[in-house]
Design a protein around this motif. Structure first.
Motif, mmCIF file in Angstrom:
data_model
loop_
_atom_site.group_PDB
_atom_site.id
_atom_site.type_symbol
_atom_site.label_atom_id
_atom_site.label_comp_id
_atom_site.label_asym_id
_atom_site.label_seq_id
_atom_site.Cartn_x
_atom_site.Cartn_y
_atom_site.Cartn_z
ATOM 1 N N GLU A 23 37.586 38.325 36.111
ATOM 2 C CA GLU A 23 38.612 37.286 36.277
ATOM 3 C C GLU A 23 39.244 36.897 34.946
ATOM 4 N N ARG A 24 38.469 36.929 33.865
ATOM 5 C CA ARG A 24 39.032 36.630 32.546
ATOM 6 C C ARG A 24 39.740 37.856 31.968
ATOM 7 N N ALA A 25 39.193 39.028 32.200
ATOM 8 C CA ALA A 25 39.812 40.259 31.704
ATOM 9 C C ALA A 25 41.216 40.439 32.278
ATOM 10 N N VAL A 26 41.393 40.119 33.549
ATOM 11 C CA VAL A 26 42.711 40.248 34.192
ATOM 12 C C VAL A 26 43.721 39.324 33.530
ATOM 13 N N LEU A 27 43.310 38.103 33.215
ATOM 14 C CA LEU A 27 44.221 37.161 32.558
ATOM 15 C C LEU A 27 44.625 37.660 31.172
ATOM 16 N N VAL A 28 43.657 38.165 30.409
ATOM 17 C CA VAL A 28 43.956 38.698 29.070
ATOM 18 C C VAL A 28 44.885 39.904 29.190
ATOM 19 N N LEU A 29 44.604 40.762 30.146
ATOM 20 C CA LEU A 29 45.425 41.952 30.354
ATOM 21 C C LEU A 29 46.860 41.578 30.719
#
Length: 199
Positions: free
Chosen positions: A114-120
């Motif tokens: 969920e955090r990786a998607v936001l950073v991406l």
């Protein structure tokens, strides 16, 4: 207390960059910011909300840098090789000026989905979009030897993404290299290694 909020954000971004989401301790963050621990809850409500506020801060720092890179990449009055060199220098300068941003992105782009998607979505894809066409043109011209611009983007960022201690580490390996000039030498070496410019 806007100053307390900004101090918390800076301390939290550093903690999240160094220790990840799970490893970052809110009491330690408050202590590093030199504020009361209850201010974390007052300003942000939760650890997750604090992390998202840190991401907002990272994006705010990154957006002007992406705009500067895009401006260089799209400047058709400059030769292609010159634009590629300018983009590499601009990216290197950003990494040197913002080590916590770099570490925050690297850590959280591979952590919880969920955090990786936001950073991406908010950082990595927009950063790649600023240089994709330039790198594609470099590949087509034979200046960049890569099958895909995304591969070159990843390799270039890995090369320039050196830790803050890089100048001292390099000096220990090669004492003849002055730590004051090592960042410039890194850019020079990256350009010479990655770009096949006409002589």
């Amino acid at each position: 207390m806007p100053d307390g909020r900004q101090a918390l954000l800076a301390a939290a971004a550093h903690a999240f960059a160094c220790h990840g989401f799970d490893g970052a301790d809110l009491r330690s963050v408050a202590a590093a910011a030199n504020v009361s621990a209850n201010l974390v809850r007052v300003h942000f409500g939760s650890k997750a909300a604090l992390w998202e506020a840190c991401l907002d801060r990272v994006v705010a720092i990154g957006v002007p840098a992406m705009a500067a890179v895009h401006q260089i990449a799209c400047d058709s009055t400059r030769p292609l090789g010159d634009r590629l060199c300018g983009v590499i220098s601009e990216i290197a300068a950003f990494y040197a000026a913002h080590p916590d941003v770099r570490e925050f992105v690297v850590r959280h782009a591979t952590e919880a989905p969920e955090r990786a998607v936001l950073v991406l979505d908010r950082l990595l894809r927009p950063a790649y979009a600023t240089v994709r066409e330039l790198f594609s043109a470099g590949i087509e011209a034979g200046i960049i030897r890569s099958r895909h611009p995304a591969l070159f983007f990843a390799l270039l960022n890995a090369a320039l993404n050196q830790p803050p201690a890089f100048p001292m580490l390099l000096n220990r390996i090669a004492p003849e290299i002055d730590p004051e000039t090592s960042r410039d030498l890194l850019i020079e070496t990256t350009i010479a290694t990655f770009l096949h410019l006409p002589s």
